[in-house]
Design a protein around this motif. Structure first.
Motif, short mmCIF file in Angstrom:
data_model
loop_
_atom_site.label_atom_id
_atom_site.label_comp_id
_atom_site.label_asym_id
_atom_site.label_seq_id
_atom_site.Cartn_x
_atom_site.Cartn_y
_atom_site.Cartn_z
N UNK A 85 -5.68 7.94 -7.89
CA UNK A 85 -6.22 8.03 -6.53
C UNK A 85 -7.53 8.82 -6.53
N UNK A 86 -7.56 9.92 -7.27
CA UNK A 86 -8.79 10.72 -7.37
C UNK A 86 -9.91 9.88 -7.99
N UNK A 87 -9.58 9.16 -9.06
CA UNK A 87 -10.58 8.33 -9.72
C UNK A 87 -11.11 7.25 -8.77
N UNK A 88 -10.25 6.67 -7.93
CA UNK A 88 -10.70 5.68 -6.96
C UNK A 88 -11.71 6.29 -5.98
N UNK A 89 -11.44 7.49 -5.52
CA UNK A 89 -12.39 8.14 -4.60
C UNK A 89 -13.73 8.37 -5.30
N UNK A 113 -9.07 -2.04 -12.09
CA UNK A 113 -8.23 -1.44 -13.14
C UNK A 113 -7.39 -0.30 -12.58
N UNK A 114 -8.00 0.54 -11.75
CA UNK A 114 -7.28 1.67 -11.17
C UNK A 114 -6.19 1.21 -10.21
N UNK A 115 -6.49 0.17 -9.43
CA UNK A 115 -5.47 -0.41 -8.54
C UNK A 115 -4.30 -0.93 -9.37
N UNK A 116 -4.60 -1.62 -10.48
CA UNK A 116 -3.55 -2.13 -11.36
C UNK A 116 -2.75 -0.98 -11.97
N UNK A 117 -3.43 0.12 -12.32
CA UNK A 117 -2.73 1.29 -12.87
C UNK A 117 -1.69 1.81 -11.88
N UNK A 118 -2.08 1.89 -10.60
CA UNK A 118 -1.15 2.36 -9.57
C UNK A 118 0.01 1.40 -9.43
N UNK A 119 -0.29 0.11 -9.39
CA UNK A 119 0.77 -0.89 -9.26
C UNK A 119 1.71 -0.89 -10.46
N UNK A 120 1.15 -0.70 -11.65
CA UNK A 120 1.98 -0.63 -12.86
C UNK A 120 2.90 0.59 -12.81
N UNK A 121 2.35 1.70 -12.31
CA UNK A 121 3.16 2.92 -12.19
C UNK A 121 4.33 2.69 -11.23
N UNK A 122 4.05 2.05 -10.10
CA UNK A 122 5.11 1.78 -9.13
C UNK A 122 6.18 0.90 -9.75
N UNK A 136 5.86 -6.28 2.04
CA UNK A 136 4.58 -5.79 2.54
C UNK A 136 3.46 -6.70 2.03
N UNK A 137 2.38 -6.81 2.79
CA UNK A 137 1.32 -7.76 2.44
C UNK A 137 0.40 -7.28 1.34
N UNK A 138 0.33 -5.96 1.11
CA UNK A 138 -0.57 -5.41 0.09
C UNK A 138 0.22 -4.60 -0.92
N UNK A 139 -0.30 -4.55 -2.14
CA UNK A 139 0.28 -3.65 -3.14
C UNK A 139 -0.07 -2.21 -2.78
N UNK A 140 0.68 -1.27 -3.34
CA UNK A 140 0.39 0.14 -3.08
C UNK A 140 -1.00 0.51 -3.60
N UNK A 141 -1.38 -0.05 -4.74
CA UNK A 141 -2.71 0.22 -5.28
C UNK A 141 -3.81 -0.20 -4.33
#
Length: 199
Positions: A85-89, A113-122, A136-141
């Motif tokens: 999340x910090x890296x995305x900001x 890549x960062x969005x995928x990292x979050x989704x992979x973690x979930x 839900x319509x969107x992934x958490x990432x």
């Protein structure tokens, strides 16, 4: 910005029109961040600072308060999702200053890549996220990416136009709405009422 149980955004002695408050849901016992439109008023000099040393989580997912602190660069090093999340900001801040199309493409690739990292973690840490009744319509990432972008835009506007600007109010209110949406989402995921798409 003070992150934790209660915090509000303050810029040059003026409250920005959003107060984000963490409260305990009496039905679930989960600590939730809620956003309220509060207008502006003089609060004395300077910006309040610091984040809570320990912040609550919703199940294994960070609260909106923790995400905002991570965007700000505080209290994010010890959790993988908060590091992403910090890296995305940081990526969104960089993207806002870049005009070269090639660099924008590279930045957007890094965002993906960062969005995928979050989704992979979930997927790895919360397999129960697939058991909710409503998809839900969107992934958490993708949700965290939108929050990071909104946070960067809101900060840019407040520095450019000041805390009393209508545009500032609009951007901080939009961020508050995303905070509320995130809080509702993670509460529903942990409670088994909503499930997240794979990507």
């Amino acid at each position: 910005m003070k992150c934790g149980r209660n915090f509000a955004f303050c810029h040059q002695g003026v409250h920005v029109p959003v107060s984000l408050v963490a409260t305990t849901n009496p039905m679930t016992g989960i600590i939730e961040s809620r956003a309220n439109y509060v207008g502006t008023k003089n609060m004395g000099a300077g910006r309040t600072g610091g984040c809570a040393v320990t912040a609550p989580t919703v199940g294994e997912l960070p609260t909106a308060s923790q995400l905002l602190c991570a965007f700000q660069g505080r209290r994010y090093q010890d959790r993988e999702l908060l590091r992403s999340a910090h890296a995305l900001a940081m990526v969104h801040q960089h993207r806002a200053r870049v005009w070269d199309a090639t660099m924008i493409t590279e930045i957007d690739h890094r965002r993906a890549e960062l969005v995928d990292d979050i989704n992979d973690w979930v997927a790895q840490e919360m397999p129960q996220h697939r058991s909710g009744t409503s998809l839900h319509t969107e992934s958490l990432g993708a949700v965290v990416d939108r929050m990071a972008r909104s946070w960067v835009c809101a900060n840019h506007i407040i520095h450019a136009e000041g805390a009393r600007s209508d545009n500032t109010h609009k951007h901080w209110y939009q961020l508050a709405e995303l905070v509320d949406g995130y809080t509702d989402l993670v509460t529903d995921v942990v409670g088994g009422r909503r499930r997240l798409p794979e990507q």
